[in-house]
Design an enzyme around this catalytic site. Sequence first.
Site, PDB file in Angstrom:
ATOM      1  N   GLU A 255      29.311 -31.785 -30.324  1.00 27.92           N
ATOM      2  CA  GLU A 255      27.923 -32.270 -30.373  1.00 27.92           C
ATOM      3  C   GLU A 255      27.473 -32.391 -28.929  1.00 27.92           C
ATOM      4  O   GLU A 255      27.979 -33.239 -28.206  1.00 27.92           O
ATOM      5  CB  GLU A 255      27.848 -33.671 -30.982  1.00 27.92           C
ATOM      6  CG  GLU A 255      28.518 -33.833 -32.300  1.00 27.92           C
ATOM      7  CD  GLU A 255      27.565 -33.621 -33.435  1.00 27.92           C
ATOM      8  OE1 GLU A 255      28.009 -33.713 -34.571  1.00 27.92           O
ATOM      9  OE2 GLU A 255      26.376 -33.350 -33.171  1.00 27.92           O
ATOM     10  N   CYS A 294      21.388 -39.029 -28.695  1.00 33.68           N
ATOM     11  CA  CYS A 294      21.522 -37.576 -28.825  1.00 33.68           C
ATOM     12  C   CYS A 294      20.391 -37.010 -29.658  1.00 33.68           C
ATOM     13  O   CYS A 294      20.050 -35.839 -29.544  1.00 33.68           O
ATOM     14  CB  CYS A 294      22.864 -37.255 -29.470  1.00 33.68           C
ATOM     15  SG  CYS A 294      23.199 -38.201 -30.947  1.00 33.68           S
TER      16      CYS A 294
HETATM   17  P1  NAP Z   1      30.031 -36.089 -20.559  1.00 36.21           P
HETATM   18  O1  NAP Z   1      30.038 -36.360 -19.141  1.00 36.21           O
HETATM   19  O2  NAP Z   1      30.087 -34.681 -20.994  1.00 36.21           O
HETATM   20  O3  NAP Z   1      31.230 -36.906 -21.174  1.00 36.21           O
HETATM   21  C1  NAP Z   1      31.505 -36.895 -22.530  1.00 36.21           C
HETATM   22  C2  NAP Z   1      32.943 -37.286 -22.765  1.00 36.21           C
HETATM   23  O4  NAP Z   1      33.786 -36.279 -22.238  1.00 36.21           O
HETATM   24  C3  NAP Z   1      33.334 -38.576 -22.052  1.00 36.21           C
HETATM   25  O5  NAP Z   1      34.226 -39.290 -22.862  1.00 36.21           O
HETATM   26  C4  NAP Z   1      34.035 -38.063 -20.811  1.00 36.21           C
HETATM   27  O6  NAP Z   1      34.943 -38.979 -20.286  1.00 36.21           O
HETATM   28  C5  NAP Z   1      34.749 -36.873 -21.377  1.00 36.21           C
HETATM   29  N1  NAP Z   1      35.163 -35.916 -20.374  1.00 36.21           N
HETATM   30  C6  NAP Z   1      34.506 -35.525 -19.271  1.00 36.21           C
HETATM   31  N2  NAP Z   1      35.230 -34.614 -18.608  1.00 36.21           N
HETATM   32  C7  NAP Z   1      36.382 -34.443 -19.298  1.00 36.21           C
HETATM   33  C8  NAP Z   1      37.533 -33.647 -19.140  1.00 36.21           C
HETATM   34  N3  NAP Z   1      37.660 -32.829 -18.118  1.00 36.21           N
HETATM   35  N4  NAP Z   1      38.533 -33.736 -20.048  1.00 36.21           N
HETATM   36  C9  NAP Z   1      38.417 -34.555 -21.103  1.00 36.21           C
HETATM   37  N5  NAP Z   1      37.341 -35.350 -21.301  1.00 36.21           N
HETATM   38  C10 NAP Z   1      36.335 -35.268 -20.427  1.00 36.21           C
HETATM   39  O7  NAP Z   1      28.783 -36.707 -21.263  1.00 36.21           O
HETATM   40  P2  NAP Z   1      28.230 -38.200 -21.138  1.00 36.21           P
HETATM   41  O8  NAP Z   1      27.696 -38.352 -19.772  1.00 36.21           O
HETATM   42  O9  NAP Z   1      29.171 -39.212 -21.638  1.00 36.21           O
HETATM   43  O10 NAP Z   1      27.061 -38.121 -22.183  1.00 36.21           O
HETATM   44  C11 NAP Z   1      25.787 -37.684 -21.831  1.00 36.21           C
HETATM   45  C12 NAP Z   1      25.512 -36.348 -22.400  1.00 36.21           C
HETATM   46  O11 NAP Z   1      25.999 -36.267 -23.720  1.00 36.21           O
HETATM   47  C13 NAP Z   1      24.055 -36.067 -22.491  1.00 36.21           C
HETATM   48  O12 NAP Z   1      23.805 -34.927 -21.713  1.00 36.21           O
HETATM   49  C14 NAP Z   1      23.771 -35.795 -23.941  1.00 36.21           C
HETATM   50  O13 NAP Z   1      23.055 -34.632 -24.110  1.00 36.21           O
HETATM   51  C15 NAP Z   1      25.074 -35.622 -24.558  1.00 36.21           C
HETATM   52  N6  NAP Z   1      25.158 -36.303 -25.846  1.00 36.21           N
HETATM   53  C16 NAP Z   1      25.103 -35.555 -26.949  1.00 36.21           C
HETATM   54  C17 NAP Z   1      25.216 -36.133 -28.170  1.00 36.21           C
HETATM   55  C18 NAP Z   1      25.186 -35.340 -29.415  1.00 36.21           C
HETATM   56  O14 NAP Z   1      25.593 -35.818 -30.455  1.00 36.21           O
HETATM   57  N7  NAP Z   1      24.711 -34.131 -29.359  1.00 36.21           N
HETATM   58  C19 NAP Z   1      25.394 -37.497 -28.284  1.00 36.21           C
HETATM   59  C20 NAP Z   1      25.437 -38.240 -27.135  1.00 36.21           C
HETATM   60  C21 NAP Z   1      25.340 -37.623 -25.915  1.00 36.21           C
HETATM   61  P3  NAP Z   1      34.620 -39.825 -18.970  1.00 36.21           P
HETATM   62  O15 NAP Z   1      33.548 -40.757 -19.328  1.00 36.21           O
HETATM   63  O16 NAP Z   1      35.903 -40.496 -18.695  1.00 36.21           O
HETATM   64  O17 NAP Z   1      34.204 -38.841 -17.935  1.00 36.21           O
END
Ligand code: NAP
Length: 681
Positions: A255, A294
């Site tokens: 997602e 989201c």
């Molecule tokens: P993110 O930076 O992509 O992080 C998402 C998750 O991935 C976090 O738990 C993060 O952990 C983890 N992660 C990051 N790098 C990783 C790696 N190399 N290996 C394993 N895990 C890793 O996103 P976010 O900043 O939390 O969320 C914001 C974004 O999410 C927005 O751009 C939004 O569009 C999107 N979003 C989408 C939805 C949906 O359902 N479509 C819902 C909510 C948010 P860490 O925090 O430890 O880095």
Amino acid sequence: MTKLANYVTGQWITGDGDGQALYHAVNGSLIGHATTQGLDFGSVLDYGRRTGGPALRKLTFHDRGRLLKALALHLRDHLDRFYQISYQTGATKADSWIDIEGGIGNLFSYASLRRQFPDEPFCIDGDSIGLSKQGSFIGQHLLVPREGVAIHINAFNFPVWGMLEKIAVNLLAGMPAVVKPATVTSFLTETVVREIIASGILPEGSLQLLCGSAGDLLDHVQSQDVITFTGSATTGLKLKSHPRVLAESVPFNMEADSLNCIVLGGDVEPGMPEWDIFVKEVRKEMTAKAGQKCTAIRRIFVPAGKIEDVWKAIAKSLSQTTIGNPLNEQVRMGSLAGQSQRDEVRAQVQKLLSSSQIVYGSLDSVQVVDADAEKGAFMSPLLLLNENPFADTTVHEVEAFGPVSTIMPYQSLEEATQLARMGKGSLVCSIVTADTTIARHFVLGAASHHGRILVLNNECAKESTGHGSPLPMLVHGGPGRAGGGEEMGGVRGVKHYMQRVAVQGSPSMITAITNVYQAGAAVHEDEKHPFRKYFEELSIGDAVITHKRTVTEADIVNFANVSWDHFYAHTDHTSLEGTIFEKPVAHGYFILSAAAGLFVDAKKGPVLLNYGLEECRFLKPVYAGTTIGVKLTCKQKTVQEKKEASDVKKGIVKWLVEVSDQTGEAVAVATILTMVKLKFQ
Ligand code: NAP
């Protein structure tokens, strides 16, 4: 210094080093640190597979559903604590409600869903499929729990719901979970997991928690695991293409970013209730969770002639939104989850401004109540206007994950549909219209590019759950940019954590394996009529083959009179030309009633009542003079839970009713349900 702990391999373990500093979103103070350094991720996954998995797979769907219910009830007793911590993420009470009670609501919904599954650890998927002329060879799809772990990597915006919406589903399916919340808000997830573990409700190993970096977690995944990811498309793509994930064919549900939209129907004029409904929905979506949802509306499409009226109405509504300390009761919009999130949103807005202008709000300043606008991650809602959305397409590419939305004009419904599709796949879109033709055209035109579509009008607005609410029984996910995933969706979601296997064999073999009687399988008749047997005494395949009855003209006339069903084919000899009937045909319901007359054992006994009917088909016309007989076979048994302690212990028994004529051909088939008493109360 406070360090969050990780719950892994049956213990709360604090990682090495400082890890990531976590800050209070409202006042900027240091909350603590999160680190997973030093953890052996391979052992974490292995522990889930060895401990939680086998324990959950021993339980039936019904047992697992009851665990979810107990968990939901338990968590409800600790709401105050969760709300207190949730404020530190910048969430208002209403925002926290969505996250916390929305998440608990998901547990309740999935707990109730157990009733749609058998009281077995596995389930069958669809009907059996005949594979041979004589019926001795059939196929049946089965679903069994996958024997790995469900690894949930979540975004920062819903630290509670994000976890609960996912674990509700994998736990019901019989799979353990490892949850890795986004680090920045993991302190709230940790608080909830502490309560879950302390409750002792879930079998050990069913849930593990990682607060901090995922480290080399994905290097240890195996083919029976499932990964779900919620977050940015960039991270998602990186994880999805991890060599180990690809090599082991690990299902990866993603997602990601989603440029959700709302359309104002061309029929809606100022003064219509739909006009206000539209404005209210936009404001709600921009300000709830400070736009960090989201599903939040990022693109607003409005008929060109009404654009100024609409943006002014939205701007007026936004101006009435008090921003500030979420603990202050007047505040309607809190802060973003942190300073880095705010910086990120501002950078994304700068990109959008290359082709649009701000018509409400300020990128640099915001008026706040009861807080320091600089120390807290506050931001003004921003309404942008893009007058040329077909030529200036940044708005269909860039997501600002905050209280930001862009309004755009369209000339025709076709244009509105095309614009909605330009998001290249999103979680949800809405249309506000009172016109059914507009709604139908839009929905069918936009459906392929969206996971969910809300059609909002005055009729449903009061009870509508809103544009932004994913619902446990509806799929949550979207194609393309939204990640191509699907979560929840009731029974659909559970299947993501189960392996489907097509089993082929004889009807008797498939009956023995599935515990569901398959037509054509061996039956056993004994002295005792099955209606004289208590629930425990009944075996799948217990049958009665009845004596016979010849249907008469009087039966047909009498049934027409008793039921008042005087449909011409039963009563009018002169009307049958051009129909498939040669003479007045017996009512299908008469055949079923007559079948009951043949198979029922009338004396008072363990059968308490007739519970209903499923899958009924009338296969061949029955005329006066036809002789019918019935085979009644015990097909499936499910114990019913008691609602009150004083209730009688009972279960539902499904029976296959096969009615045939004197030639042996089937004339009707149905599944009937009875409620049967247990012998041991
Ligand atoms: P993110 O930076 O992509 O992080 C998402 C998750 O991935 C976090 O738990 C993060 O952990 C983890 N992660 C990051 N790098 C990783 C790696 N190399 N290996 C394993 N895990 C890793 O996103 P976010 O900043 O939390 O969320 C914001 C974004 O999410 C927005 O751009 C939004 O569009 C999107 N979003 C989408 C939805 C949906 O359902 N479509 C819902 C909510 C948010 P860490 O925090 O430890 O880095």
